[in-house]
Each structure stands twice: as structure tokens, then as C-alpha cells.
Design an enzyme around this catalytic site. Sequence first.
Site, PDB file in Angstrom:
ATOM      1  N   ASN A  12     -15.047 -84.860   7.075  1.00 47.85           N
ATOM      2  CA  ASN A  12     -15.409 -83.576   6.479  1.00 47.85           C
ATOM      3  C   ASN A  12     -16.170 -82.701   7.463  1.00 47.85           C
ATOM      4  OD1 ASN A  12     -14.285 -84.268   4.012  1.00 47.85           O
ATOM      5  ND2 ASN A  12     -16.224 -84.713   3.010  1.00 47.85           N
ATOM      6  N   ARG A  72       1.548 -79.539   0.866  1.00 47.67           N
ATOM      7  CA  ARG A  72       1.307 -80.752   1.651  1.00 47.67           C
ATOM      8  C   ARG A  72       2.067 -81.887   0.994  1.00 47.67           C
ATOM      9  NH1 ARG A  72      -3.218 -79.396   4.784  1.00 47.67           N
ATOM     10  NH2 ARG A  72      -4.787 -78.116   3.747  1.00 47.67           N
ATOM     11  N   HIS A 106       0.277 -71.506  -2.005  1.00 52.29           N
ATOM     12  CA  HIS A 106      -0.534 -72.679  -2.305  1.00 52.29           C
ATOM     13  C   HIS A 106      -0.232 -73.250  -3.688  1.00 52.29           C
ATOM     14  CE1 HIS A 106      -4.577 -74.669  -3.206  1.00 52.29           C
ATOM     15  NE2 HIS A 106      -4.217 -75.235  -2.067  1.00 52.29           N
ATOM     16  N   TYR A 113      -6.677 -88.536  -5.518  1.00 55.63           N
ATOM     17  CA  TYR A 113      -7.238 -87.280  -6.018  1.00 55.63           C
ATOM     18  C   TYR A 113      -7.026 -87.199  -7.519  1.00 55.63           C
ATOM     19  CZ  TYR A 113      -7.143 -85.433  -1.171  1.00 55.63           C
ATOM     20  OH  TYR A 113      -7.318 -85.215   0.163  1.00 55.63           O
ATOM     21  N   ARG A 143     -16.793 -78.979  -7.398  1.00 51.23           N
ATOM     22  CA  ARG A 143     -16.841 -80.119  -6.483  1.00 51.23           C
ATOM     23  C   ARG A 143     -17.601 -79.811  -5.197  1.00 51.23           C
ATOM     24  NH1 ARG A 143     -11.515 -81.177  -3.934  1.00 51.23           N
ATOM     25  NH2 ARG A 143     -12.420 -80.216  -2.082  1.00 51.23           N
ATOM     26  N   HIS A 195     -10.189 -82.869  -8.069  1.00 48.70           N
ATOM     27  CA  HIS A 195      -9.390 -81.812  -7.462  1.00 48.70           C
ATOM     28  C   HIS A 195      -8.775 -80.851  -8.476  1.00 48.70           C
ATOM     29  CE1 HIS A 195      -5.877 -80.328  -4.953  1.00 48.70           C
ATOM     30  NE2 HIS A 195      -6.869 -80.193  -4.100  1.00 48.70           N
TER      31      HIS A 195
END
Length: 686
Positions: free
Chosen positions: A53, A375, A435, A468, A564, A592
Site C-alpha cells: 500500500n 481488472r 471503471h 474482496y 474503508r 470493497h
Amino acid sequence: MSEVVVDLSESPDRFTNRENSWLDFNARVLASAEDHRVPLLERVKFLAIFASNLDEFYMVRVAGLKRRQSMGLLVRSADGLTAAEQLTLINERAQELVDRHVKCFTDDVLPALRAEGIDIVTHDQLSTDEKHRMTEYFMQKIFPVLTPLAVDPAHPFPYISGRSLNLAAVIREPGGKIERFARVKIPPNVDRFVRLGKDRFLPLESLVAANLDSLFPGLEVVDHHPFRVTRNADLDVEEDRDEDLLQALERELARRRFGPAVRLEVTAEMDEKTLDLLTREIEVDPGDVLVVPGLLDLSSLWAIVKVDRPDLKDDPFVPGSPARLAKGDSFFDVLADGDVLLHHPYDSFATTVQTFIEQAAADPHVLAIKQTLYRTSGDSPIVHALIAAAEAGKQVVVLVEIKARFDEEANISWARALERAGCHVVYGIVGLKTHCKTALVVRQEGGTLRRYCHIGTGNYNPKTARMYEDLGLLTADPEIGADLTDLFNVLTGYSRQTEYRKLLVAPYGVRTGLVQRIEREAEHARAGRAARIIIKTNHIVDEESIDALYRASQAGVRIDLIVRTNCAVRPGVAGLSENIRVRSIVGRFLEHSRVAHFLNDDDPEVFIGSADLMHRNLDRRVEVLVRVDDPEAKATITRMVERLMADEIIGWDLQPDGTWTNSERGPLGATIDPQKEQIEHIGSGA
């Protein structure tokens, strides 16, 4: 009640700093590594996540601030800080967190691993026999791929690639006084931890350091120190040029490795002379140097996490499937009878979303499949299903977002594979990232065409779907099908549609749609009607959205935010946000999913989708939120977000001063892990 009116526009203090908020999030990740109740190898996992991260934070966020500073831009953050002030804040806080991170690993986790028979040792700690074996290994496997690079008048300082681990070696002639610098790159394509025995490991840089004399025969190795550089990895693709986007991105990817340095990591033992040389030649400010009192690059600890010790990991669990899908019937028959809500990883991705696409690819009545891919995994079953569908003669349209950060090369590869199979591949809209997570299946049923849809909060990636927490909706709702048809026409053609039936679509409709509903809740509260807002998101930093929430709070609306990572909201401030609570959940799974729930005078509206409340999502991306109308699905989502805000649920609560407190340490002493509770719910068969 009387409404307190505050002039929001003149009060930058109403926002917390975004960068500090992100560092707070990584501190919460680190707290999980420090928690002795967490299984030992899961603590190692959290240490690796923290390091990864922080790498990305420097590569993107810090890089962006440095770019602004270098351009002389005086743009201030929402809380009024200049780029220089934010960089100072970041450097101080990052050093503090890195010290905590290394202390947790060195003083706590490493001894605990050793007690369990898992050891990470230095070369000095090896036995004579082990040293002999490692020398042979070095000469056979490592020495041939090493390239020592000297620095002298004939050899300029070498380029140091981003995130590479290196040794700074100081050498001289035997008996001489003139010292020279040489750089040795630790090969990234060799295991970072060399296995000595079953669960005994030697860091590769320790092995290389012990054998430096073989790289400099006839010279004396005076000293050596590991170091690591982080570089700007944010891409700047000029999409308005008359150039193929794929070619432009490939050119920019090649340029990325030469981005300016934004961080230099060194060990505490590095001498000042070597450090001065590195900072000067790599061109980093002294403030950008992070001193790491131990091993560099703990993101490589994933290799230790993989050790086969199930007793030191979370208990495994078998994901389920929604009851209506578990019977094995055709998904098309099931969806014809009503929507199905998916909750990953508790619901298996393989038996739900993946099976939906695979059934569509194999069904002779399916005419077309249209899907967005942001992704996906290295060996993607979704992509293979789309290829099979195209080869079977179906029309397959795939929007592959080749600008997905750090997945650009993989997505370019998938795009080409899909094109070779006969799929229609598009790369999105100029100036926007796509997205949204959407799939549309068109099926011939008798004399009519029927549309089946999936809209989710997470990527079409079976690997991350196991790690996730995400939501998805499978539906044959005709209005949602019509909306997705219109959306794909926007993505693949020249349509400029901005209004939809059951979707909110960015960049035109998400912020507007949410703010309108927030204001509607405020009107309900003023009129004495039932009003409440619950928003679950990864990030909330959009000022317009936050100000709308502040106004609703002042009107008396009870607002719960489950955030989050980045949160610029200041909850519980008198006269501003006393009706707002903010909670963050950190656990086994990355939270998520995105949810927006509006009570609406006891006629609730519930949305799920891909958008966070950030400028990039609302202004520079194609995002989709879908209104969930199925009563059972809507009730399930409502119970989920309400449960996460319950007093007994373990989480982190944001205070008015911007600090986070663990609800376990609060007055009610929270005791329930919501993710474990959900797993137990699956196991009970409920």
C-alpha cells in the site's frame, strides 16, 4: 428541531486531509498485523499489504503532489494545505508508520515465527554447512545474473529502476585510500527469500552481500548497504492526439520506468557519505529519504505467507451460492423468475458470475454478450468464456480498460487475445476510464429478445473475488437491460446519452443523482418524515457530496458512513455534522462494495455499483450505480449496512478531531467480527 445554518464555503476545517486520511487507513491495516489474536501468518499478510500500500501511495499520490510542486501550482487541498505542506506531513507520518511496521515485524512477528519453526535468518547466522551450500547456490544461480555497475569518471551513475532492491557497495584497492562506489541490483526474477530448509529462509540480499568479493576480485569490499527507490508510476497519456490509444499507452508504459524518484529507502546503518551520494545522484530531497531499521521491502513477505502451515492461517471456508442458483438450473430460467443478489466472497464467484458468462457463451440461443473488463486475473476464465463465445459465432463486445493503473500491460495482452478470437474490442471513451462492472447477455426466446444483466461493485477477477467483499446483481429486469444497452452504445459508439431509467452513470449522473437524494432526505427530515442515509464506499473526498451530507445532518438526517480508506468527512461536529457517524472495517477481506441507501420516508431507495465519492470517479470515469428494486435483495443490503454500524461490531470509528478509535475499546466494547459472522452464516446453511 431548529436547523443550524453554517457557512460551509468559508470553512476548510470542515474537511480532513486526504493524504493523512490514507495514512490513517494504512495504520489500521498495520494494527491488524499488531493484533495477537490474528493468526500469525495472517499478521505477516497484513505486514506485506501495508508495505505494498505504501509503495503505491508514493508512486501515485506523493508523485502527484511532487508534480504540482515542481510546476509551481499553488492548488491547495480541500483542507487548505499546499503541496509542500502536505509532503512535509506525509514524510513525518510515513517515517513514524515505517518505524512501527519494522518494529512489529522484527520485535514481535519474527520471534513468533521462529517459535513456530519458521525462520528468516541472516548469512552470519548460518551454520558452516549452510554457508557452503549457499555459496554453491550463489555461484550457480545468482552470480551469472548479477551485473555490478561501478561509478567513476568513465562510468556514470547507473539508472535505478523503481521498487528494485539494490546494494550500494564501497570498494577500494587493497591498501589504498581512494574509495569507489558500485551498485549491485538484487535480481527481481529470483526468489527474494532463499529456502534453506523446510521453513527456514535467507534474504537474497544477505546472500549477495556475503559474496560481494566474487563480484570485485582483487579489490577490497569496504562496506555495503541495501537501498530501494520508488518512482512516479502515474501515466500521462495524451488522448486528444490523433494516435491509436493502444500505441500511446504502450509508449507511456515504456516511459514509466524512467519516472522521477519520489522516495529513497535506506537502512539505519548507511553512512552519511553513501547516503549523500545516493540522494544527489538519484535526485531525491533529504526529506524523501525513509530510514528503515531492518529489512527493506517487506511487501516480499507474501513468500512467507505462502508457507504451508494452515494452523497459522485463517480457517478455510467454502463459499456458497444463493439458494436459487444452487439447484443447478439454467441461470436464464432462474433470472426470468426474479433478481439474484450476490455477496462475494461468501457467494462463490465461480458458481455465480463466472457460470453466468460461461452458460451464455455455450447457450445456442444467446446472440450477443457485451462486457466491461477493468481488472481480471492472469488466467481469466471470464476472458476464455468470451473467446469461446466469439469462436461459436456469437457477437461479443468487450470494453477493455487498458488504462487500469498497474494492470495496463496485462489488459493490453487480453485485448489482443480477444481481438484475435474475433471479439469486438474497444478501449473506452477519450478522456475517461471505464471503471463500471457490467455484463449484458442478449438471448433469443421464441419470437422475442430478452436481456440478462450483471452489475457489480467488484472486478471480473476470480482471484480478488475470493479476497474482496463485493456485491453484484443478476437480473432480467427489462429496464436495466435497456439501460445497459444504451450504456454500451455510449461506450462503443458516438451516443451521448446521460439519462437512464434505473442507473446512475458517471461522469454525468452519479454525483447529481446522489446529491439530489441526499437533499430529498433533508426535506423529509425538515417535514418530520422518516429520513436516514447509509453510504458504504471505499473513499469519500468529494467536497460537493460531503457538503450535501453536512446540510442533511443539519436538517436532522441520521447519516451513517462506512468508509474503508480515504475519508474527508468530520463527523460529530456541533453545528455541522453532529448526526453523522463514520466507521471503517478492516478484516480478513477487503471491504470493497459500494452501497447508497436512502430511507425516503419509509420507501427506501438502494443503489450498488462501482463508484466511490471521489473526483476521479465522479468526473473522469464511466461508473455505474444500479437501483436495486427486488424487495428481498433490497432488504438484504439494508440489513448488511445496518449491521456494520451496530455497536457490537468491531471496527474503527472516526472522531470529530480526525482521529480513529477502535470500537473494541469504546464504551460498549464491540466483540463481533462482521466477516466471521457472515462466514458462520454460510456454514449454518441459513
